[in-house]
Design an enzyme around this catalytic site. Structure first.
Site, short mmCIF file in Angstrom:
data_model
loop_
_atom_site.label_atom_id
_atom_site.label_comp_id
_atom_site.label_asym_id
_atom_site.label_seq_id
_atom_site.Cartn_x
_atom_site.Cartn_y
_atom_site.Cartn_z
N ASN A 15 -111.26 34.10 96.26
CA ASN A 15 -111.67 35.50 96.11
C ASN A 15 -110.63 36.18 95.23
OD1 ASN A 15 -112.45 38.16 96.41
ND2 ASN A 15 -111.89 38.32 98.57
N TRP A 16 -111.00 36.36 93.97
CA TRP A 16 -110.04 36.95 93.01
C TRP A 16 -109.85 38.44 93.23
CZ3 TRP A 16 -111.93 34.49 87.71
CH2 TRP A 16 -111.52 33.15 87.67
N LYS A 17 -110.74 39.07 93.98
CA LYS A 17 -110.69 40.53 94.18
C LYS A 17 -110.63 41.25 92.82
CE LYS A 17 -108.58 39.66 98.62
NZ LYS A 17 -107.76 40.13 99.73
N HIS A 43 -116.62 42.05 103.24
CA HIS A 43 -115.17 41.83 103.25
C HIS A 43 -114.50 43.05 103.89
CE1 HIS A 43 -111.05 41.31 101.95
NE2 HIS A 43 -111.33 40.05 101.75
N GLU A 72 -111.82 36.56 109.07
CA GLU A 72 -110.58 36.99 108.44
C GLU A 72 -109.95 38.11 109.25
OE1 GLU A 72 -110.57 36.16 103.90
OE2 GLU A 72 -111.61 38.02 104.26
N GLY A 84 -103.54 39.11 102.90
CA GLY A 84 -102.57 39.54 101.90
C GLY A 84 -101.21 39.90 102.46
N SER A 139 -104.21 34.91 104.17
CA SER A 139 -102.93 34.29 103.79
C SER A 139 -102.94 32.77 103.86
CB SER A 139 -101.78 34.85 104.64
OG SER A 139 -101.65 36.24 104.43
N GLY A 197 -104.98 35.56 97.57
CA GLY A 197 -103.81 35.44 96.71
C GLY A 197 -103.62 34.05 96.10
P1 PGA Z 1 -105.43 36.48 101.14
O1 PGA Z 1 -106.87 37.14 101.04
O2 PGA Z 1 -105.62 34.97 101.07
O3 PGA Z 1 -104.68 37.01 99.95
O4 PGA Z 1 -104.85 36.89 102.44
C1 PGA Z 1 -107.97 36.58 101.72
C2 PGA Z 1 -109.19 37.45 101.52
O5 PGA Z 1 -109.06 38.67 101.58
O6 PGA Z 1 -110.31 36.96 101.31
#
Ligand code: PGA
Length: 255
Positions: free
Chosen positions: A6-8, A90, A166, A172, A211, A233
């Site tokens: 997920n590049w966001k 999300h 999640e 994050g 994470s 990330g």
């Molecule tokens: P993260 O994000 O791996 O940076 O914690 C996961 C997500 O929000 O899908």
């Protein structure tokens, strides 16, 4: 196992191109890889991924077919731009855009009707976990976020819907839920999933997210009912993402 990146709202178009190229270097079969890219990048990224086994997805879609929704993107548009899946609910959309589970269910129904598979995210906040409400919150989200008006009856869910658990406080932050907490939540979700009518189809995959990185993925993948990872990330680092996929392949070879 499914490993989704997920590049966001992160990479530049140039970096996105490099990351997409890196995804095409080798296959990690039987692991399925999915990339949730920012909407403006779907077309150029789908060209780069062409011929590879990486599935492309959007990060959201609107619940309506079309219309006066400035700035929004429809399920059909995602499909036209090369996506075959969409990420819905999300926690960043639930928190920053006020998305409710009912809205997410409506979006999921629209996506499924337009030939997009869906990944629905669930997760509790730290306050909710501290108050002992984590499981109740997540199970309530699960029931309310699954679409009810499915095109082909209950069985159409199977194979087309993925769940991502999640914990909001783990996204994050570098904090990961404990193995015991992940195991308990995935078990709870698995036992609440709708059963297929004929009982023969595979249950919906339940991914863990928050994470996940190359150092903690091995222990997470070994947990019962963990069907992969949703990676934020670490999906912006081609080497780290490959390592996570490698660990998923390893886990699949054991089970
Ligand atoms: P993260 O994000 O791996 O940076 O914690 C996961 C997500 O929000 O899908």
């Amino acid at each position: 196992m499914i490993i989704a990146g997920n590049w966001k709202m992160n990479p530049s178009l140039a970096l996105a191109g490099q990351l997409a190229n890196a995804l095409t270097v080798r296959s990690f079969e039987p692991v399925t890889r999915i990339l949730f890219a920012p909407h403006p990048y779907l077309v150029p990224i789908s060209v780069r991924l062409g011929g590879s086994d990486v599935r492309l997805g959007g990060q959201d879609c609107h619940q309506d077919l079309s219309g006066a929704h400035t700035g929004d993107v429809s399920a059909a548009m995602l499909r036209d731009c090369g996506a075959s899946v969409v990420l819905l609910g999300h926690s960043e959309r639930r928190a920053n855009h006020g998305e409710t589970s009912a809205l997410i269910a409506a979006k999921a129904a629209q996506a499924l009707a337009h030939d997009l598979d869906v990944m629905i995210c669930l997760g509790e906040t730290l306050d909710e976990r501290r108050a002992g409400l984590a499981e109740q919150i997540v199970i309530d989200q699960l029931h309310a976020s699954l679409p009810t008006n499915l095109p082909d009856g209950d069985d159409s869910l199977h194979g087309r819907v993925m769940i991502a658990y999640e914990p909001v406080w783990a996204i994050g932050t570098g904090e990961v839920a404990s193995v015991d907490d992940i195991a308990a939540m995935h078990q709870a979700i698995a036992s609440e999933l709708p059963k297929s009518q004929n009982g023969h189809k595979a249950p919906l995959p339940i991914l863990y997210g928050g994470s996940v990185n190359a150092d903690n993925a091995k222990a997470i993948f070994a947990i019962d009912h963990v069907g992969g990872a949703l990676v934020g990330g670490a999906s912006l680092d081609a080497t780290a993402f490959d390592s996570i996929c490698e660990l998923a392949v390893l886990q699949m070879s054991k089970s």
